[in-house]
Design an enzyme around this catalytic site. Structure first.
Site, mmCIF file in Angstrom:
data_model
loop_
_atom_site.group_PDB
_atom_site.id
_atom_site.type_symbol
_atom_site.label_atom_id
_atom_site.label_comp_id
_atom_site.label_asym_id
_atom_site.label_seq_id
_atom_site.Cartn_x
_atom_site.Cartn_y
_atom_site.Cartn_z
ATOM 1 N N LYS A 179 0.885 -1.179 0.000
ATOM 2 C CA LYS A 179 0.000 0.000 0.000
ATOM 3 C C LYS A 179 0.920 1.225 0.000
ATOM 4 C CE LYS A 179 -1.819 2.972 2.059
ATOM 5 N NZ LYS A 179 -1.485 4.391 1.748
ATOM 6 N N GLY A 232 6.622 4.577 9.003
ATOM 7 C CA GLY A 232 5.791 5.770 9.048
ATOM 8 C C GLY A 232 5.806 6.379 10.431
ATOM 9 N N SER A 233 4.714 7.026 10.779
ATOM 10 C CA SER A 233 4.684 7.816 12.013
ATOM 11 C C SER A 233 4.209 6.992 13.211
ATOM 12 C CB SER A 233 3.765 9.016 11.819
ATOM 13 O OG SER A 233 2.446 8.553 11.643
ATOM 14 N N THR A 236 0.248 6.400 13.513
ATOM 15 C CA THR A 236 -0.215 5.353 12.588
ATOM 16 C C THR A 236 0.238 3.982 13.075
ATOM 17 O OG1 THR A 236 -0.074 6.919 10.766
ATOM 18 C CG2 THR A 236 -0.197 4.608 10.163
ATOM 19 N N GLU A 254 8.992 0.722 11.725
ATOM 20 C CA GLU A 254 10.125 1.651 11.623
ATOM 21 C C GLU A 254 9.544 3.058 11.643
ATOM 22 O OE1 GLU A 254 12.425 0.690 8.135
ATOM 23 O OE2 GLU A 254 13.175 -1.152 9.019
ATOM 24 N N CYS A 287 13.762 10.551 8.422
ATOM 25 C CA CYS A 287 13.544 10.019 9.775
ATOM 26 C C CYS A 287 14.823 9.962 10.576
ATOM 27 C CB CYS A 287 12.918 8.633 9.692
ATOM 28 S SG CYS A 287 13.980 7.451 8.840
ATOM 29 N N GLU A 384 8.855 15.082 16.982
ATOM 30 C CA GLU A 384 9.390 15.078 15.626
ATOM 31 C C GLU A 384 8.664 16.134 14.791
ATOM 32 O OE1 GLU A 384 8.285 11.871 12.892
ATOM 33 O OE2 GLU A 384 10.412 11.611 12.442
#
Ligand code: NAD
Length: 489
Positions: A179, A232-233, A236, A254, A287, A384
């Protein structure tokens, strides 16, 4: 749906399911972050599309997983070749769609995407059954492919991160449903063209486009999925972990970072400043960037002046131009978010050493910014930002530096400049998944990658990828005839 044309490069807006392009009645608009031009309408994945992709992946699994690594390797080598054949298209598409520097795409990302596939195809050849011999039995420890892997990736590095997960997942014998990020979906679609041209059996690799909260959530929550690999964050990741957790499905997460960039008193401050300027790369949307400068008070002035000079020389502009070093922020919503962090920090007493506002090049361009006079507990130090905004704090000794470095909920990476033995000693005490000593960004596919605390769960890279994407099974054969007994352990 009609193929999208980006400056002569043609890419499909549709899903790729079971080796075929599949259109959708519903679509969403993809917009260029550089100048806000609409790039095209992208298929939005429905429950039927997610179901079809998982069914296709399940259907392809028996044959693909039954192959040896040596039998899968030619397919994967061809996949990498087909990525290479489309190098110019990948560069132009991701630069236009995600704002990544075209030069970085050409020299860094595309070669790395190819390596992500070939390196793991080769490394899978070394995956041997591990024998364990005891007095009573021979154990044969196998690494079996887990099943269908759901891969969900972010917009800041779609090609690199998708292949980083696809390479080991496919090499280990899994089939995959990807996705892509809805803010930069084009290079993942082109990846399907490369897989198709390479002759990957239908269903081995599928792409379902769509929004995270709908398409992504349906995919990761499906009980037929055997692994979820997500980058991602943090917010999420919590949702994904809950959805996968309901099915007791392992996740690799990650996530974001707030990594320290430590400059010790005995550091080469010029070298540290040259590296420090790189933290603005990709407009700070990286990141693993060291976003909190922690500098010894006795060298702070020297370091800051050197860094200021480097930053003043950075070229901001269109990422497709060779001279550009900093491009746009991905989305208007992200621009507002980043500016909100800066405004609240300044209102709370932070001093702007440089930058602090929007950049005239375009609506989604921000100035490289440095904020000083910030406290450890401030929002700007703790959260972040994911934009070109860095902070500066000073320390008096190693203990204070380490306390600051470790004083956030994140633990992804770090950078430490100083006399080598000293920098290693300090780095050893920083609680992160990795740290670069007198360097930045050295990545090797054999090495583990991932974060601790809120920066992630699990490791990918090298053997760690195979540990995650495989089921470990112990086949036990007794050395003497086995006589069953209730007394036996
Ligand atoms: P995000 O979490 O908003 O989205 C990432 C992906 O998750 C997208 O494809 C999105 O569609 C999907 N998604 C969103 N909600 C979902 C749900 N409920 N179920 C399934 N999928 C869902 O992150 P982003 O804004 O795209 O990316 C930026 C973040 O990624 C930053 O925090 C950054 O630090 C992090 N990141 C981490 C690494 C790493 O290797 N640690 C690398 C790059 C980026």
């Amino acid at each position: 749906m009609n193929r999208i044309d980006v400056a002569g490069v043609s890419v499909s807006p549709d899903h790729y399911i079971g080796g075929r392009r599949v259109a959708s009645d519903v679509s969403f608009e993809d917009v260029c972050p550089i100048d806000q031009t609409p790039l095209g309408q992208i298929a939005e994945g429905s429950a039927e599309h997610v179901d079809a992709a998982i069914r296709a992946a399940l259907g392809a699994f028996p044959e693909w997983s039954a192959m040896t690594a040596a039998q899968r390797k030619p397919y994967l080598d061809r996949f990498a070749e087909e990525i290479g054949r489309r190098a110019d298209a990948f560069c132009l598409l991701e630069s236009t769609d995600a704002g990544v520097l075209l030069s970085r795409m050409r020299h860094g990302v595309v070669p790395r995407a190819m390596l992500n596939i070939t390196w793991f195809a080769n490394h899978a050849l070394t995956l041997q059954d591990r024998p364990i011999e005891t007095e009573q039995a021979s154990h044969r420890v196998r690494h079996d492919p887990a099943g269908v892997v759901a891969i969900v990736t972010p917009w800041n590095a779609p090609l690199m991160l998708s292949t980083w997960k696809l390479g080991p997942a496919l090499a280990a014998g899994n089939t995959c449903v990807l996705k892509p990020p809805e803010w930069a979906p084009l290079t993942c679609s082109l990846l399907a063209d490369a897989a198709d041209a390479a002759g990957l059996p239908p269903g081995v690799f599928n792409v379902v486009q769509g929004a995270g909260a709908t398409t992504g959530a349906m995919l990761v929550g499906d009980p037929r999925i055997s692994r979820v690999s997500f980058t991602g964050s943090v917010p999420t990741a919590r949702r994904i972990a809950q959805a996968a957790g309901a099915n007791l499905v392992p996740c690799s997460l990650e996530l974001g970072g707030k990594s320290p960039f430590i400059v010790l008193e005995d550091a080469d401050t010029d070298a540290a400043a040259a590296t420090g300027a790189l933290m603005y790369r990709n407009a700070g949307q990286v990141c693993l960037a060291g976003t909190r400068f922690l500098v010894h008070e006795r060298v702070a002035e020297r370091f800051v002046e050197a860094l200021r000079r480097h930053v003043a020389n950075l070229t901001i502009g269109d990422p497709r131009e060779p001279a550009t070093e900093i491009g746009p922020v991905i989305h208007p919503r992200q621009v507002e978010r980043v500016m909100g962090f800066v405004e609240r920090a300044v209102a709370g007493g932070a001093t702007v050493l440089w930058g602090g506002g929007r950049h005239p090049f375009g609506a989604q361009y921000l100035q490289p910014t440095m904020l000083a006079d910030v406290d450890q507990s401030d929002e700007i130090v703790q959260h972040e930002v994911f934009g070109p905004v860095l902070t500066l704090q000073t320390f008096a000794d190693d203990d204070e530096a380490i306390e600051m470095a470790n004083g956030t909920d994140y633990g992804l990476g770090g950078v430490c400049y100083g006399e080598t033995a000293h920098a290693i000693a300090v780095s050893d005490r920083v609680r992160t998944g990795f740290i670069w000593v007198n360097s930045f960004g050295i990545r090797d596919l054999a090495a583990p990658f991932g974060g601790i605390k809120r920066s992630g769960v699990g490791r990918e890279g090298g053997d760690w990828s195979f540990e995650f994407f495989c089921d470990v099974k112990d086949v036990v054969v007794p050395k003497k005839p086995f006589v069953a007994s209730f007394a036996h352990r």
